[in-house]
Design a protein around this motif. Structure first.
Motif, PDB file in Angstrom:
ATOM      1  N   GLY A  48       0.596  -1.240   0.068  1.00 19.91           N
ATOM      2  CA  GLY A  48      -0.076  -0.128   0.075  1.00 19.91           C
ATOM      3  C   GLY A  48       0.774   1.194  -0.043  1.00 19.91           C
ATOM      4  O   GLY A  48       0.318   2.406   0.230  1.00 19.91           O
ATOM      5  N   HIS A 543      -3.268  -9.200   7.693  1.00 24.12           N
ATOM      6  CA  HIS A 543      -2.720  -8.318   6.389  1.00 24.12           C
ATOM      7  C   HIS A 543      -1.382  -8.501   6.338  1.00 24.12           C
ATOM      8  O   HIS A 543      -0.470  -7.701   5.975  1.00 24.12           O
ATOM      9  CB  HIS A 543      -3.313  -7.024   6.877  1.00 24.12           C
ATOM     10  CG  HIS A 543      -4.715  -6.716   6.512  1.00 24.12           C
ATOM     11  ND1 HIS A 543      -5.015  -6.542   5.268  1.00 24.12           N
ATOM     12  CD2 HIS A 543      -5.434  -6.705   7.213  1.00 24.12           C
ATOM     13  CE1 HIS A 543      -6.559  -6.547   5.218  1.00 24.12           C
ATOM     14  NE2 HIS A 543      -6.928  -6.531   6.611  1.00 24.12           N
ATOM     15  N   ASN A 546       1.370  -5.488   7.597  1.00 25.53           N
ATOM     16  CA  ASN A 546       1.197  -4.289   6.950  1.00 25.53           C
ATOM     17  C   ASN A 546       0.163  -3.245   7.520  1.00 25.53           C
ATOM     18  O   ASN A 546      -0.815  -3.571   7.588  1.00 25.53           O
ATOM     19  CB  ASN A 546       0.531  -4.463   5.380  1.00 25.53           C
ATOM     20  CG  ASN A 546       0.580  -3.309   4.396  1.00 25.53           C
ATOM     21  OD1 ASN A 546       0.459  -2.259   5.022  1.00 25.53           O
ATOM     22  ND2 ASN A 546       0.783  -3.473   3.233  1.00 25.53           N
ATOM     23  N   ARG A 549      -2.515  -1.302   5.224  1.00 28.96           N
ATOM     24  CA  ARG A 549      -3.692  -2.137   4.823  1.00 28.96           C
ATOM     25  C   ARG A 549      -4.366  -2.327   6.206  1.00 28.96           C
ATOM     26  O   ARG A 549      -5.792  -2.382   6.173  1.00 28.96           O
ATOM     27  CB  ARG A 549      -3.316  -3.533   4.225  1.00 28.96           C
ATOM     28  CG  ARG A 549      -2.430  -3.264   2.879  1.00 28.96           C
ATOM     29  CD  ARG A 549      -2.011  -4.355   2.277  1.00 28.96           C
ATOM     30  NE  ARG A 549      -2.969  -5.508   2.129  1.00 28.96           N
ATOM     31  CZ  ARG A 549      -3.677  -5.699   0.860  1.00 28.96           C
ATOM     32  NH1 ARG A 549      -3.269  -4.991  -0.021  1.00 28.96           N
ATOM     33  NH2 ARG A 549      -4.392  -6.532   0.743  1.00 28.96           N
ATOM     34  N   THR A 550      -3.828  -2.572   7.300  1.00 33.35           N
ATOM     35  CA  THR A 550      -4.704  -2.668   8.564  1.00 33.35           C
ATOM     36  C   THR A 550      -5.255  -1.665   8.831  1.00 33.35           C
ATOM     37  O   THR A 550      -6.642  -1.846   9.432  1.00 33.35           O
ATOM     38  CB  THR A 550      -3.450  -3.341   9.744  1.00 33.35           C
ATOM     39  OG1 THR A 550      -2.881  -4.392   9.449  1.00 33.35           O
ATOM     40  CG2 THR A 550      -4.146  -3.384  11.032  1.00 33.35           C
ATOM     41  N   ALA A 553      -8.452  -1.321   6.656  1.00 35.28           N
ATOM     42  CA  ALA A 553      -9.205  -2.366   6.951  1.00 35.28           C
ATOM     43  C   ALA A 553     -10.147  -1.872   8.343  1.00 35.28           C
ATOM     44  O   ALA A 553     -11.428  -2.216   8.250  1.00 35.28           O
ATOM     45  CB  ALA A 553      -8.711  -3.609   7.391  1.00 35.28           C
TER      46      ALA A 553
END
Length: 570
Positions: A48, A543, A546, A549-550, A553
């Motif tokens: 990301g 994830h 990461n 991304r965490t 989410a």
């Protein structure tokens, strides 16, 4: 610091710029783009990382004390004038690629607090740390727009007494027009060597004494020697091939015992089937024992290797032995048995061990078609292992309840993972099996079993290769981590390290994933904070660690995620 991993430079950069533009726009790449560069761009996109990143997402938590920075600062300050004003920059990072010190300047290379791939994508420091040797990255090989006109060379810095990688040294400059090596490569190599020499000079006296004793005993490529003080290990390549993890742990216990003035054996007592003997020599400083040196000799006729126990039976903790003992006792009869517990606690693995060599049908509860045939066979007396009872459809639960009403002693073994409240039919099934049920403890409830599980979970090494071993700091981090995925999560970690790590010697804490390495909270948490922290750690696990991304989410900003993680550590 060995050979350079060359990256395309000079004339190859123009095609690379075009390839990068096509990659960012999602168009097919031209032929001839180095696969390792494309793989690095893909990793950045997976993490990301925005290619047009202008500001760092958050300052990483830097160590309060850094032995590397303390040793490196005087060396780097002496070297800094050689950079030349406005032409080069010199950067020091730790083993997590957090920037500890920087000087000089290069257009586009403003001070940046974190050089990990998860934060800024492909760069020479991350590459050098991964391959453990000098590495270069030029212009469009970088993922970030801001580094398209920057060339950099990085060298890993290692602890001279253990070989552990402590960080990296980078020399960055404006884009080089010629071919590798980077014009700053010699400076980076020399700076890293000078820092390692300073680290050796500053090593604690007991460490120096242990290192000197090890070097005296380990002369020659075939010398099988291990030096241990209860905190650190120095193990030669020949000894690594000879020592199983259990034998290394025995030597560590011996090293701790002799430091506490207990009886000193001439030979260490190694586990049965070790295949070697270990002659012990004490290492002393100022009249005190600081460690041992063990010289290994293979047995003339080594015994056959002892078969490894099944993972499902490994563990000596009271909760685990109680659960396994109860399950073994109940499994002696052919009546139904229920194994319950969190996901990943080993319910299916234990069930297979309990069933042994019997011709058993194994069915996942979600497979409706398979379930009908399996229940028909169960009614005729064939044992059935039914996994994930919580996934049973209403019709499947009803059919199973009807069968048990008619045949209450059917040879059925069921696994169940508690979660959402069960419906009436499933609750009836669980109530029917409750009298013959066993709850397996979570891994966090039996951390003392982790050291036994590690060798059982590791894949067998290739012939001539040493088994996977673990440094004490890594073992302590593993034992502190709460393991939301239980034994399954631990098994994935062990397998990934066994298959992909490039370092030699015992696994160090620095090689573990961020959530495991950072450990659990060290201050008391409120129930709300505990629930929130558990949610965040599970999201990090899903994830792959990461954080970008965490955070997405979880619906929070990355800075908020960093702040919460720091807050849990007090």
């Amino acid at each position: 610091m060995t050979t350079t991993e060359h990256s395309p430079a000079g004339p190859a950069l123009a095609p690379l710029r075009l390839a990068r533009e096509r990659f960012l726009s999602g168009r097919p790449l031209p032929d001839g783009v180095p696969e390792e560069v494309v793989a690095a761009w893909r990793r950045a996109r997976f993490f990301g990382v925005p290619h047009d990143l202008e500001e760092p997402p958050a300052d990483p938590v830097r160590p309060v004390e850094s032995a590397l920075l303390e040793a490196a600062r005087p060396v780097l300050e002496r070297i800094a004038p050689a950079l030349g004003r406005g032409r080069s920059a010199l950067v020091l990072t730790d083993e997590r690629l957090r920037v500890l010190w920087t000087t000089g300047s290069v257009a586009g290379l403003d001070p940046w607090p974190d050089l990990s791939e998860r934060t800024v994508g492909h760069n020479s420091a991350a590459l050098a740390l991964r391959i453990r040797r000098r590495a270069e990255v030029h212009g469009p090989e970088h993922f970030l727009d801001r580094w398209q006109d920057v060339s950099a060379v990085s060298v890993p810095v290692s602890a001279p007494w253990t070989g552990q990688t402590l960080g990296t040294l980078t020399v960055a400059s404006q884009l080089c027009g010629g071919c590798p090596p980077h014009p700053g490569a010699a400076l980076a190599e020399a700076a890293a060597a000078a820092v390692e020499a300073e680290l050796l000079a500053r090593a604690r006296p007991p460490e120096r004494v242990l290192l000197d004793a090890y070097l005296r005993a380990a002369r020659g490529p075939d010398a099988a020697v291990a030096a241990l003080d209860g905190l650190s290990r120095l193990v030669s390549a020949a000894a690594e091939r000879m020592l199983a993890p259990e034998s290394l742990q025995s030597l560590e216990r011996t090293a701790v015992a002799v430091r506490h003035q207990e009886d000193v054996p001439a030979e260490a007592v190694l586990p049965e089937g070790a295949g070697c003997t270990a002659r012990i020599t004490l290492v002393c400083r100022d009249g005190s024992v600081v460690g041992i040196v063990a010289v290994l000799e293979p047995l003339a006729d080594p015994p056959p290797p002892v078969p490894r126990p099944a993972v499902a039976l490994v563990g000596c903790s009271v909760p685990w032995r109680h659960a396994v003992g109860r399950a073994v006792e109940l499994a002696r009869s052919r009546e139904p048995l229920l194994l319950t517990g969190e996901r990943g606690t080993g319910k299916t693995a234990l069930a297979r061990e309990l069933l042994g060599e019997r011709a058993t049908r194994v069915v996942d509860a979600a497979e409706d078609g398979e379930l009908d045939r399996a229940l028909a066979e169960l009614a005729r007396g064939r044992p059935l292992l039914l996994r994930h009872a919580e996934r049973l459809a209403q019709s499947g639960v009803a059919a199973l309840n009807t069968l048990l009403d008619a045949q209450p002693e059917a040879p059925l073994l069921v696994t169940h993972t508690p979660g959402a409240p069960p419906g009436p039919c499933l609750q009836r099934l669980l109530d029917t099996l409750a009298a013959r049920s066993v709850t397996l403890p979570a891994l966090r409830e039996r951390p003392e079993d982790i050291r036994e599980l590690l060798p059982a979970l590791a894949p067998r090494p290739a012939p001539g290769s040493p088994p996977l071993t673990w440094a004490l700091d890594a073992l302590r981090a593993l034992e502190r981590y709460p393991w939301p995925g239980n034994v399954t999560e631990l098994a994935h970690l062990v397998r990934a390290l066994a298959e992909h790590r490039r370092a030699s010697g015992p696994v160090r804490r620095a090689e573990l994933p961020d959530p495991v390495r950072d450990g659990p909270a060290i201050r008391p948490l409120s129930p709300m904070e505990h629930a929130e922290r558990t949610t965040i750690l599970e999201a990090l696990h899903r994830h792959g660690g990461n954080k970008a991304r965490t955070a997405a989410a979880l619906g929070i900003g990355r800075a908020t995620l960093y702040r919460k993680l720091r807050g849990y550590r007090g």
